[in-house]
Design a protein around this motif. Structure first.
Motif, mmCIF file in Angstrom:
data_model
loop_
_atom_site.group_PDB
_atom_site.id
_atom_site.type_symbol
_atom_site.label_atom_id
_atom_site.label_comp_id
_atom_site.label_asym_id
_atom_site.label_seq_id
_atom_site.Cartn_x
_atom_site.Cartn_y
_atom_site.Cartn_z
ATOM 1 N N ILE A 1 0.830 -1.209 0.000
ATOM 2 C CA ILE A 1 0.000 0.000 0.000
ATOM 3 C C ILE A 1 0.869 1.266 0.000
ATOM 4 O O ILE A 1 0.479 2.302 -0.531
ATOM 5 N N GLN A 2 2.074 1.169 0.567
ATOM 6 C CA GLN A 2 2.965 2.332 0.635
ATOM 7 C C GLN A 2 3.505 2.740 -0.734
ATOM 8 O O GLN A 2 4.025 3.840 -0.888
ATOM 9 N N VAL A 3 3.434 1.816 -1.691
ATOM 10 C CA VAL A 3 3.851 2.175 -3.052
ATOM 11 C C VAL A 3 2.628 2.208 -3.971
ATOM 12 O O VAL A 3 2.740 2.093 -5.189
ATOM 13 N N GLY B 1 9.601 4.404 13.378
ATOM 14 C CA GLY B 1 9.526 5.323 12.246
ATOM 15 C C GLY B 1 8.913 4.627 11.050
ATOM 16 O O GLY B 1 8.617 3.430 11.105
ATOM 17 N N CYS B 2 8.696 5.361 9.971
ATOM 18 C CA CYS B 2 8.013 4.796 8.804
ATOM 19 C C CYS B 2 8.410 5.587 7.560
ATOM 20 O O CYS B 2 8.465 6.821 7.606
ATOM 21 N N LEU B 3 8.654 4.888 6.472
ATOM 22 C CA LEU B 3 9.033 5.562 5.219
ATOM 23 C C LEU B 3 7.907 6.474 4.725
ATOM 24 O O LEU B 3 8.155 7.419 3.990
ATOM 25 N N SER B 4 6.678 6.187 5.139
ATOM 26 C CA SER B 4 5.542 7.011 4.712
ATOM 27 C C SER B 4 5.270 8.176 5.670
ATOM 28 O O SER B 4 4.351 8.964 5.437
ATOM 29 N N GLN C 1 3.808 -5.952 13.421
ATOM 30 C CA GLN C 1 2.602 -5.198 13.791
ATOM 31 C C GLN C 1 2.506 -3.904 12.997
ATOM 32 O O GLN C 1 1.437 -3.519 12.512
ATOM 33 N N HIS C 2 3.646 -3.239 12.809
ATOM 34 C CA HIS C 2 3.678 -1.979 12.045
ATOM 35 C C HIS C 2 3.257 -2.218 10.588
ATOM 36 O O HIS C 2 2.416 -1.504 10.051
ATOM 37 N N GLU C 3 3.827 -3.257 9.967
ATOM 38 C CA GLU C 3 3.545 -3.505 8.544
ATOM 39 C C GLU C 3 2.123 -4.039 8.341
ATOM 40 O O GLU C 3 1.452 -3.681 7.374
ATOM 41 N N ILE C 4 1.671 -4.896 9.250
ATOM 42 C CA ILE C 4 0.308 -5.427 9.118
ATOM 43 C C ILE C 4 -0.708 -4.309 9.373
ATOM 44 O O ILE C 4 -1.761 -4.262 8.745
ATOM 45 N N ASP C 5 -0.357 -3.355 10.250
ATOM 46 C CA ASP C 5 -1.188 -2.155 10.400
ATOM 47 C C ASP C 5 -1.366 -1.454 9.047
ATOM 48 O O ASP C 5 -2.473 -1.044 8.695
ATOM 49 N N HIS C 6 -0.270 -1.310 8.294
ATOM 50 C CA HIS C 6 -0.360 -0.667 6.966
ATOM 51 C C HIS C 6 -1.408 -1.358 6.105
ATOM 52 O O HIS C 6 -2.166 -0.715 5.384
ATOM 53 N N LEU C 7 -1.432 -2.689 6.173
ATOM 54 C CA LEU C 7 -2.360 -3.460 5.333
ATOM 55 C C LEU C 7 -3.808 -3.228 5.764
ATOM 56 O O LEU C 7 -4.736 -3.514 5.016
HETATM 57 NI NI NI Z 1 5.585 2.063 7.813
#
Ligand code: NI
Length: 169
Positions: free
Chosen positions: A50-52, A93-96, A135-141
């Motif tokens: 989703i980030q891309v 932190g997060c690239l987005s 948890q961070h990446e699955i949150d993105h989803l």
């Molecule tokens: Ni992130």
């Protein structure tokens, strides 16, 4: 390739829930390759599709130490089936969410079920950095950013900063 780029807050797309990957086909493999190269280039340790700008339930990560060989992990349709305890992730932190870090309350332990890109079912038991990353990446989803999990006071500080930067452009 290289048409993909990292979306950043306040891009509305980042708050959309993603759809399951139905076929792990050539298109999926190409997406994985593109996401891996974007992640390593950033550099980051995790990236969700989703980030891309791809609305699919897929993420990549690599938490191997920088001086060691790369070890790319691909998780398709991951979900947290168990979580236990609490921990505070330091300076998440997060690239987005560029130029911002915060401590976030997370589960200390998670059990994740998913597939890899060879259609092999996986069960991942994680704690420490990996548990926080998953948890961070699955949150993105699920359309959630780490700033959705901090106090509204802190989030407000970041939002005002972003708004100011956008106005100055
Ligand atoms: Ni992130």
């Amino acid at each position: 390739m290289e048409t993909l780029k990292i979306l950043t807050y306040p891009d509305k797309f980042l708050s959309e829930p993603t759809k399951p990957v139905e076929n792990i086909d050539e298109k999926t493999q190409n997406l994985v390759k593109d996401m891996a190269s974007i992640m390593y280039q950033a550099p980051g340790i995790g990236l969700a599709a989703i980030q891309v700008g791809i609305n699919k339930s897929l993420l990549v990560y690599d938490i191997s130490p920088r001086d060691e060989k790369r070890s790319l992990q691909v998780l398709i349709n991951p979900r947290i089936v168990e979580s236990e305890g609490t921990t505070i992730s330091e300076d998440e932190g997060c690239l987005s969410v560029p130029d911002f870090r915060a401590n976030v309350k997370r589960a200390a332990f998670v059990l994740v079920e998913c597939f890899d890109n060879k259609e092999k079912p996986l069960r991942i038991e994680a704690q420490g950095l990996l548990a926080v990353l998953l948890q961070h990446e699955i949150d993105h989803l699920n359309g959630i950013l780490f700033i959705d999990r901090i106090s509204s006071l802190k989030r407000g500080i970041y939002k005002r900063r972003v708004k100011k930067n956008l106005n100055n452009k």
